[in-house]
Scaffold this active site. Structure first.
Site, PDB file in Angstrom:
ATOM      1  N   GLU A 101      40.483  51.147  11.961  1.00  7.98           N
ATOM      2  CA  GLU A 101      41.470  50.966  13.044  1.00  7.98           C
ATOM      3  C   GLU A 101      40.787  50.411  14.295  1.00  7.98           C
ATOM      4  OE1 GLU A 101      44.785  53.642  13.654  1.00  7.98           O
ATOM      5  OE2 GLU A 101      44.140  54.016  15.703  1.00  7.98           O
ATOM      6  N   ARG A 144      43.834  26.142  41.395  1.00  8.62           N
ATOM      7  CA  ARG A 144      44.502  26.733  42.556  1.00  8.62           C
ATOM      8  C   ARG A 144      43.624  26.563  43.794  1.00  8.62           C
ATOM      9  NH1 ARG A 144      49.204  28.450  44.965  1.00  8.62           N
ATOM     10  NH2 ARG A 144      48.849  30.300  46.259  1.00  8.62           N
ATOM     11  N   GLN A 167      32.836  33.072  45.823  1.00  9.64           N
ATOM     12  CA  GLN A 167      32.041  33.949  44.948  1.00  9.64           C
ATOM     13  C   GLN A 167      32.790  35.223  44.556  1.00  9.64           C
ATOM     14  OE1 GLN A 167      28.202  34.851  46.570  1.00  9.64           O
ATOM     15  NE2 GLN A 167      27.368  35.396  44.572  1.00  9.64           N
TER      16      GLN A 167
END
Ligand SMILES: Cc1cc2nc3c(=O)[nH]c(=O)nc-3n(C[C@H](O)[C@H](O)[C@H](O)COP(=O)(O)OP(=O)(O)OC[C@H]3O[C@@H](n4cnc5c(N)ncnc54)[C@H](O)[C@@H]3O)c2cc1C
Length: 380
Positions: A242, A268, A279
């Site tokens: 799992e 952007r 940064q």
């Protein structure tokens, strides 16, 4: 680094196409928690549900690493995070224990349905008073002739509302004893078995989950998966699979998210510059990248160790903890990188945070994984 073959790459590409198709309407289905029936039809046709199972049962006979690589591709392309969760739950809850511990008769009867996806699987372990502490399980199975009679209730069953079969873990021995639990395959239409209503939840909404009630359910003794009392052994095997199969999906999701964030940070502009040139933003992207690379290493290295039959108790716990926490950190960072757009539902970024929180809880919480690692270090 693993060199994947052309055949493995082709399988992954097919899973990626499938994931993209299933995820198309994810934003519409998330608020209502609608499971993609169309997606299930597609995944049934793809053969993906039978990847790790024998060809004699209709499976593809793929090894663990190939199965993981293909599921990573599904995670990378599928924007409906609940869907791959239902897929991996089906595979690991039912097929994995049957393949390893099931009698020849049980395999013959149920594995073809697992591979074909005609019978959806779920597992019922957690109880109202037994979550992290499974030893406290109260659901009982009492032998009566050639049947066991099951009584009790289970609290969080992924796939419960849509499942056809349930792997129910119940107490057959002295409470607290290592051989106290047995695993049973129980059919949905068994008299006395009641599936609760779908539970509303924070994330993974398109993967339906419910309670399960067992009121004098008679199960043939031959439906025990593994020998009576071997439930913890079965569960240990299931949890390894799992963790590897469901969290490799998260790796794919993180890869996609990172790519989208880098694209956004380069395009952007604020203060006349791409935001990625600041940064404070690029550091987030670097940390996301480190999360991806660290998760990949832990997932595939642990899988290789498991295949080589080495002890992976600590590795599995570290893998689960590292990947689930990296996924959550990456989802939160993505909201920040996208700013106000990240917070708005229509961009599909905030949903990842809600989904990722679940990963720090199911398959053993973050705290429990730390406990396991501490125990392996001889710390109690
Ligand atoms: C989305 C989702 C899907 C799930 N699907 C399934 C499913 O298909 N089948 C199933 O059986 N279950 C399922 N679960 C249940 C899941 O496995 C449990 O929620 C989980 O094991 C925690 O148990 P609990 O919720 O009872 O929390 P508790 O065990 O009550 O824990 C509460 C808090 O206490 C902490 N805690 C408990 N014990 C310790 C300890 N010893 N040391 C430190 N901290 C501790 C936990 O880390 C947690 O923060 C699912 C859960 C979620 C969220």
């Amino acid at each position: 680094m693993i060199n994947w073959t052309d055949e493995q790459r082709t399988l992954r590409a097919a899973a990626a196409d499938l994931g993209a198709a299933v995820g198309k309407d994810h934003l519409e289905r998330d608020p209502t928690g609608e499971f993609s029936r169309t997606g299930w039809t597609l995944v049934r046709e793809s053969g993906l549900l039978g990847m790790p199972f024998g060809t004699e049962y209709g499976g593809l006979g793929a090894d663990l690493l190939t199965t993981m690589y293909v599921l990573e591709g599904l995670g990378e392309s599928c924007r409906d995070g609940g869907f791959p969760f239902s897929v991996t739950t089906h595979v690991v809850s039912t097929g994995i224990p049957l393949q390893r511990f099931g009698s020849a008769e049980l395999k013959q009867r149920y594995l073809p349905g697992v591979c074909a996806g005609s019978a959806i699987g779920a597992h019922a372990i957690s109880e109202p008073d037994a979550g992290s502490d499974m030893m406290a399980m109260r659901t009982t199975a009492v032998l009566d002739g050639d049947h066991y009679v099951l009584n009790g209730s289970k609290s969080f069953v992924s796939n419960g509302p849509i499942a056809d079969t349930f792997m129910v873990y119940a107490r057959t021995g002295t409470p607290g004893a290592p051989d106290a639990i047995t695993t049973f395959l129980v059919e949905r239409d068994s008299p006395g078995l009641h599936v609760g209503s779908p539970m509303s939840k924070m994330g993974l909404r398109t993967s339906p989950l419910s309670e399960l009630f067992l009121d004098g359910v008679r199960v043939p003794a031959t439906n025990a998966v593994g020998r009576p009392g071997a439930g913890f052994l079965v569960l240990d095997h299931v949890m390894k699979w799992e963790i590897l199969l469901s969290f490799v999906v998260n790796l794919g999701e993180m890869e996609h998210r990172l790519r989208e964030c880098v694209r956004h940070a380069r395009s952007r502009k604020q203060f006349g510059q791409p935001i990625g040139s600041f940064q404070a933003v690029s550091t987030k992207l670097v940390d996301m990248r480190i999360g991806v690379e660290t998760s990949r290493k832990w997932l595939y290295d642990t899988a290789e160790k498991l295949v080589a039959r080495k002890n992976v108790t600590t590795d599995i716990a570290i893998t689960k903890l590292v990947v689930s926490e990296a996924n959550l950190a990456s989802a939160l960072a993505a909201v920040q990188v996208f700013g106000g757009y990240g917070y708005m539902t229509e961009y599909g970024v905030e949903k990842d945070v809600r989904n990722a929180v679940a990963g720090t809880i199911y398959s053993g919480t973050t705290e429990i994984q730390r406990q396991r690692i501490a125990a392996m270090m001889g710390l109690g």
